[in-house]
Design a protein around this motif. Structure first.
Motif, PDB file in Angstrom:
ATOM      1  N   LYS A   1       1.166  -0.706  -0.275  1.00 47.13           N
ATOM      2  CA  LYS A   1       0.312  -0.290   0.202  1.00 47.13           C
ATOM      3  C   LYS A   1       0.804   1.304   0.046  1.00 47.13           C
ATOM      4  O   LYS A   1       0.752   2.434  -0.894  1.00 47.13           O
TER       5      LYS A   1
ATOM      6  N   HIS B   1       3.521   1.992  -1.022  1.00 42.67           N
ATOM      7  CA  HIS B   1       4.345   1.555  -2.341  1.00 42.67           C
ATOM      8  C   HIS B   1       3.656   1.839  -3.619  1.00 42.67           C
ATOM      9  O   HIS B   1       4.019   1.929  -4.948  1.00 42.67           O
ATOM     10  N   ASN B   2       2.213   1.640  -3.299  1.00 45.89           N
ATOM     11  CA  ASN B   2       1.251   1.706  -4.908  1.00 45.89           C
ATOM     12  C   ASN B   2       1.091   0.951  -5.319  1.00 45.89           C
ATOM     13  O   ASN B   2       1.129   0.942  -6.345  1.00 45.89           O
TER      14      ASN B   2
ATOM     15  N   ASP C   1       0.222  -3.294  -6.062  1.00 41.39           N
ATOM     16  CA  ASP C   1      -0.749  -4.666  -5.822  1.00 41.39           C
ATOM     17  C   ASP C   1      -0.804  -6.138  -4.921  1.00 41.39           C
ATOM     18  O   ASP C   1      -1.094  -5.947  -3.780  1.00 41.39           O
TER      19      ASP C   1
END
Length: 158
Positions: free
Chosen positions: A69, A71-72, A74
């Motif tokens: 989350k 580091h954006n 999945d």
């Protein structure tokens, strides 16, 4: 060339963190799914593990979700996560052995399902002792050890 210490490994991030796209044609997609996979730096696992207060615990899965989350991504790489969590644990033990007070409470990081980690310094016995000193009950299921009702003591990284 001398073997690197665990603290040298912990503090050597190389090109990490990095994101890798895992497509449907990748063998890893069958196990982990498709999308952006984070390979976090070892020090990021150590920093997350240091945030778990006494009396609380976390699983490697929760740390991986937190870092993904952050580091954006999945999801995170399961393999490097396990390796880097063990590096953080052993680096902490190295520092403690040298008299440092910079300790990572690695024993509070459990495997999936609240299982103790036999690869930590001192193995299951040391992790069990440290967890029990903080008020957790450790139970044996078959040949493996778990924190009883670990979900009740989970810490949420924000």
């Amino acid at each position: 060339m001398p073997k690197k210490s665990f603290n040298e490994k912990l503090n050597n991030s190389g090109d990490l963190p990095k994101l890798e796209f895992i497509g449907y044609d990748n063998n890893m997609a069958k196990r982990f799914g498709c999308g952006n996979m984070l390979i976090a730096a070892p020090i990021e696992y150590d920093e997350a593990m240091k945030r778990i207060p006494a009396g609380k615990i976390i699983t490697s899965g929760e740390i991986r979700e937190y870092l993904a989350k952050k580091h954006n991504a999945d999801f995170t790489c399961h393999l490097t996560a396990g390796i880097f969590i063990n590096i953080a644990a052993n680096a902490s033990q190295e520092r403690e052995n040298l008299g440092s007070r910079d300790i990572t409470p690695y024993w509070r990081t459990l495997k999936k399902g609240g299982e103790l980690n036999e690869k930590y310094p001192g193995g299951i016995e040391q992790q069990r002792m440290l967890l029990e000193m903080e008020g957790h009950e450790v139970i044996k299921k078959g040949k493996r050890y778990f924190v009883k009702d670990y979900e009740k003591a989970l810490y949420q990284l924000q």
